[in-house]
Design an enzyme around this catalytic site. Structure first.
Site, mmCIF file in Angstrom:
data_model
loop_
_atom_site.group_PDB
_atom_site.id
_atom_site.type_symbol
_atom_site.label_atom_id
_atom_site.label_comp_id
_atom_site.label_asym_id
_atom_site.label_seq_id
_atom_site.Cartn_x
_atom_site.Cartn_y
_atom_site.Cartn_z
ATOM 1 N N HIS A 18 0.766 5.810 -1.036
ATOM 2 C CA HIS A 18 0.002 6.981 -1.469
ATOM 3 C C HIS A 18 0.728 7.639 -2.640
ATOM 4 O O HIS A 18 0.779 8.860 -2.742
ATOM 5 C CB HIS A 18 -0.152 7.984 -0.325
ATOM 6 C CG HIS A 18 -0.904 7.465 0.847
ATOM 7 N ND1 HIS A 18 -0.632 7.837 2.136
ATOM 8 C CD2 HIS A 18 -1.928 6.585 0.927
ATOM 9 C CE1 HIS A 18 -1.457 7.213 2.966
ATOM 10 N NE2 HIS A 18 -2.258 6.451 2.259
ATOM 11 N N ASP B 259 0.703 -5.352 -20.647
ATOM 12 C CA ASP B 259 1.612 -6.387 -20.139
ATOM 13 C C ASP B 259 1.339 -6.711 -18.669
ATOM 14 O O ASP B 259 1.129 -7.860 -18.306
ATOM 15 C CB ASP B 259 3.075 -5.906 -20.209
ATOM 16 C CG ASP B 259 3.650 -5.848 -21.618
ATOM 17 O OD1 ASP B 259 3.050 -6.398 -22.554
ATOM 18 O OD2 ASP B 259 4.722 -5.228 -21.770
ATOM 19 N N HIS C 152 0.848 -1.186 0.000
ATOM 20 C CA HIS C 152 0.000 0.000 0.000
ATOM 21 C C HIS C 152 0.885 1.237 0.000
ATOM 22 O O HIS C 152 1.838 1.330 0.774
ATOM 23 C CB HIS C 152 -0.888 0.012 1.235
ATOM 24 C CG HIS C 152 -1.667 1.285 1.397
ATOM 25 N ND1 HIS C 152 -2.356 1.864 0.362
ATOM 26 C CD2 HIS C 152 -1.848 2.100 2.468
ATOM 27 C CE1 HIS C 152 -2.934 2.989 0.791
ATOM 28 N NE2 HIS C 152 -2.631 3.147 2.053
ATOM 29 N N TYR D 217 7.667 -13.608 -20.558
ATOM 30 C CA TYR D 217 8.657 -12.604 -20.173
ATOM 31 C C TYR D 217 9.525 -13.055 -18.999
ATOM 32 O O TYR D 217 9.077 -13.789 -18.127
ATOM 33 C CB TYR D 217 7.932 -11.309 -19.792
ATOM 34 C CG TYR D 217 8.836 -10.173 -19.428
ATOM 35 C CD1 TYR D 217 9.533 -9.469 -20.404
ATOM 36 C CD2 TYR D 217 9.001 -9.814 -18.090
ATOM 37 C CE1 TYR D 217 10.361 -8.409 -20.057
ATOM 38 C CE2 TYR D 217 9.827 -8.749 -17.740
ATOM 39 C CZ TYR D 217 10.506 -8.061 -18.728
ATOM 40 O OH TYR D 217 11.323 -7.012 -18.378
ATOM 41 N N HIS E 118 -7.993 7.687 -1.559
ATOM 42 C CA HIS E 118 -7.037 7.114 -0.631
ATOM 43 C C HIS E 118 -5.692 6.820 -1.330
ATOM 44 O O HIS E 118 -4.720 7.535 -1.119
ATOM 45 C CB HIS E 118 -7.666 5.856 -0.018
ATOM 46 C CG HIS E 118 -6.865 5.226 1.066
ATOM 47 N ND1 HIS E 118 -7.384 4.309 1.933
ATOM 48 C CD2 HIS E 118 -5.577 5.358 1.408
ATOM 49 C CE1 HIS E 118 -6.433 3.915 2.780
ATOM 50 N NE2 HIS E 118 -5.337 4.542 2.481
#
Lengths: 244, 244, 244, 244
Positions: free
Chosen positions: D124, D147, D122, D241, D187
């Site tokens: 910001h 991709d 997580h 890949y 958020h």
């Protein structure tokens, strides 16, 4: 060949000043990438070597020298002995494997016609160059702009390399302004100062205010600052700010 | 297995050139994150290994080799021996735990069809990619763009990995342009040069001018530069700038 | 002269606190360039030295001291002994080769009128300054803004250096707000905290939310957050977040 | 107390896996500031500790553990032993001077309801948060987006800390998407992966494509990519890949 031998037709005091100036100019180049003003080999810093009349100089400074970055050399590889020394016609006065910056003529013209100028910096810093590409002056809407520039950062004419036109554009534009920075149209900023360090500071501040005013204008119109406040801020900053 | 043993069906001069090129290509990759052109493992640099006819090469360069980044390896972990060597069909010619970059076919096609090209770089640098996503060429409104690119940075077709279509798009677009950079639509820039270092420089300059022109356009229309001035700047820069 | 001798009219406990605070303030300045909040010598951090009544202080804190950056000194050259110590009228209380920051009067006014404030920071960080130049508050449209600022970041009046007007603008604007940051019009942000570290954090967060909300607004209107959610986020963050 | 003693009600294999995971999670946090995704103490990385049934785990993974950043600790001060270990209800299972990240409940809910997820991140990060503030998905107009994300980056609901609502928003949004990233409204982004490293990569790529598409949109409309091409690019990247 040592720096002293290299300039043997100058008295020892001048040779020492050349050596000292090459160190200063070489070191100051590190500030350009450090402050995000240049990519690859673009950009250059120069400083005047003043030659007093008693050591063979001219009263109007026209016999002074300048020290500048070599052309197309990367910032990692700069050192004092690679710095190039020219007279104020932009002619190299020593043997060197390095050619002077392709902007040397513009620096030389500026020193020749503005005797109080001791340092010149040229970059293509992004936001200043963006204003230059539109041919638009940066309006004075920040107190830190009033402090450092005393008003808007003006735009100079479009001019291409090959004759005096860039130098003339710089000198004519700055002669009518408090600003130590001019945005040459479609090209980028040139800044001046009492020495190279002051010109580097002006280059850093020029990019920062070009960026902050750009960002501000993206979402509306910045508030104008009254001329009397600009004058008051400029006066205080030039005379009071910093250490003695 | 040493690099010399690894390529034992090539003469010693070619094996040495492969080893030298792997060092160069490995080292140059550091310039991509350093100049903010890539995130994570994206982006790649390659360089051609020229094989002269007397050492078994082909007159048109089609028997040359290329050295390129391995696929999906992070920039911190690159070293010369991890660089992958391919022929100009993009086929790996040695045993290695590493697969070549997934963009190898596009690099190989470019070397095969443009014999003067010695280096190729591909990135997803932000501003160049933003123009590419709109399928819009970057107009030549900066003197430094005229210097390096000699005009606008053109857009190539949308093409996906899996056949020759990316390589063809690069070659066809660059064949009709002075620019060493092409913006592949919705994808990102590919740049070329006489060697990998020149292609890296073009990638750095491509992002910088894409960014400065973007910023300029955000608040109005940049001033055009007359074609004769573009020609003059391009000619000078290609022939005069930098050290011999 | 040692720090202890320098402030010999203060009791040893206060002299030790001055020495400790000079170290803290000197060290915290490194966070400003590290977080991209300042260029060249711009920006300053200060911290209050609380003097308890039993050591000669005043109950309302008005006899406290403040420690602040010297004026116009570059970030590389800062050290604890260069930090300047002033009373809450902004008068330097020791001999030093360095003058205090030209923003000292604003810091001193803030400490004098807001006894709970233990640290003050001033920068010209780009995005916060851009909002300040338009005289526009940053609306509270991010959960991290609700956490740290408890609502919009307010704008203070245009005020110039020379009298109490900057300090008064800061104190009046912050007195009516949960926000530890105020954007002084055409100037830039001032932030406060329980100590200098908290004020530095507020300066970092202020720039980050000014930037994120700016970017969001460039392509449309951010979604508002309901006041009850802002209140709830602010309350939790102020009381629960972080280590004990 | 050593890590082994700390978790003495788990078998040695699990204790070793906890120790190894704390090292991995502590190290990976350095990628967040390095890639410009976080300021100050914001942002967090976690990784699942899988407990096989034969070592006391549950077949559906619900008895697994997670390792996460402590709350409000700066990136410079992180170390393996400061990483906090919780069960999948978000309850800390050891004594520690550090509380787990205030986002732990959202991480735990994600692991509990998406058994294939081995890592969660997580941040910001600025551009992703800017799209989130408008509640607008990032459209898939770049090949590198096809991709990595296989389509647009979706938006999750507005949800505040205090109950399961953030976790539910993440799980519901990602369950209907190929994308390993979700932009929680007002958020910021949450990303998932087979392990923490993959989730960090998704966080880096999420910010980069959010930025490039933002920049592209500022001057016009990016060209759409046909769904069949998106599918083809996604399929190749996920299956071909990188190294084996």
């Amino acid at each position: 060949m040592s720096a002293a031998e290299e300039f043997s037709n100058y008295p020892p005091e001048v040779r020492e000043e050349i050596a000292r100036t090459r160190q200063v100019v070489s070191d100051l180049h590190a500030e350009l990438p450090r402050n995000g003003l240049v990519v690859w080999t673009a950009g250059n810093v120069s400083q005047r070597v003043r030659i007093p009349a008693e050591l063979g100089g001219a009263a109007d400074g026209s016999a002074d020298l300048l020290v500048i970055k070599p052309s197309g050399v990367s910032y990692d590889e700069l050192s004092p002995e690679k710095m190039v020394v020219c007279d104020l016609d932009g002619t190299m006065i020593h043997e060197s494997p390095h050619k002077p910056s392709s902007d040397t003529a513009a620096h030389a013209y500026t020193y020749k016609h503005l005797p109080h100028v001791g340092g010149v910096v040229h970059t293509h810093s992004t936001y200043a160059t963006a204003w230059a590409a539109r041919g638009e002056a940066v309006p004075c809407v920040l107190t830190m702009m009033a402090d450092e520039f005393g008003g808007p950062i003006p735009v100079g004419p479009f001019a291409i390399i090959g004759d005096d036109s860039i130098g003339r554009g710089i000198v004519e534009t700055l002669s009518g302004s408090r600003s130590p920075a001019v945005l040459m149209a479609n090209h980028g900023p040139f800044t001046i100062g009492k020495d190279a360090r002051a010109a580097v500071k002006a280059a850093v501040m020029c990019e920062e205010v070009a960026r902050a005013v750009h960002v501000s204008r993206q979402l509306g119109d910045p508030l104008p600052i009254e001329q009397k406040h600009i004058d008051s801020l400029y006066d205080r900053y030039q005379n009071v700010y910093g250490q003695k």
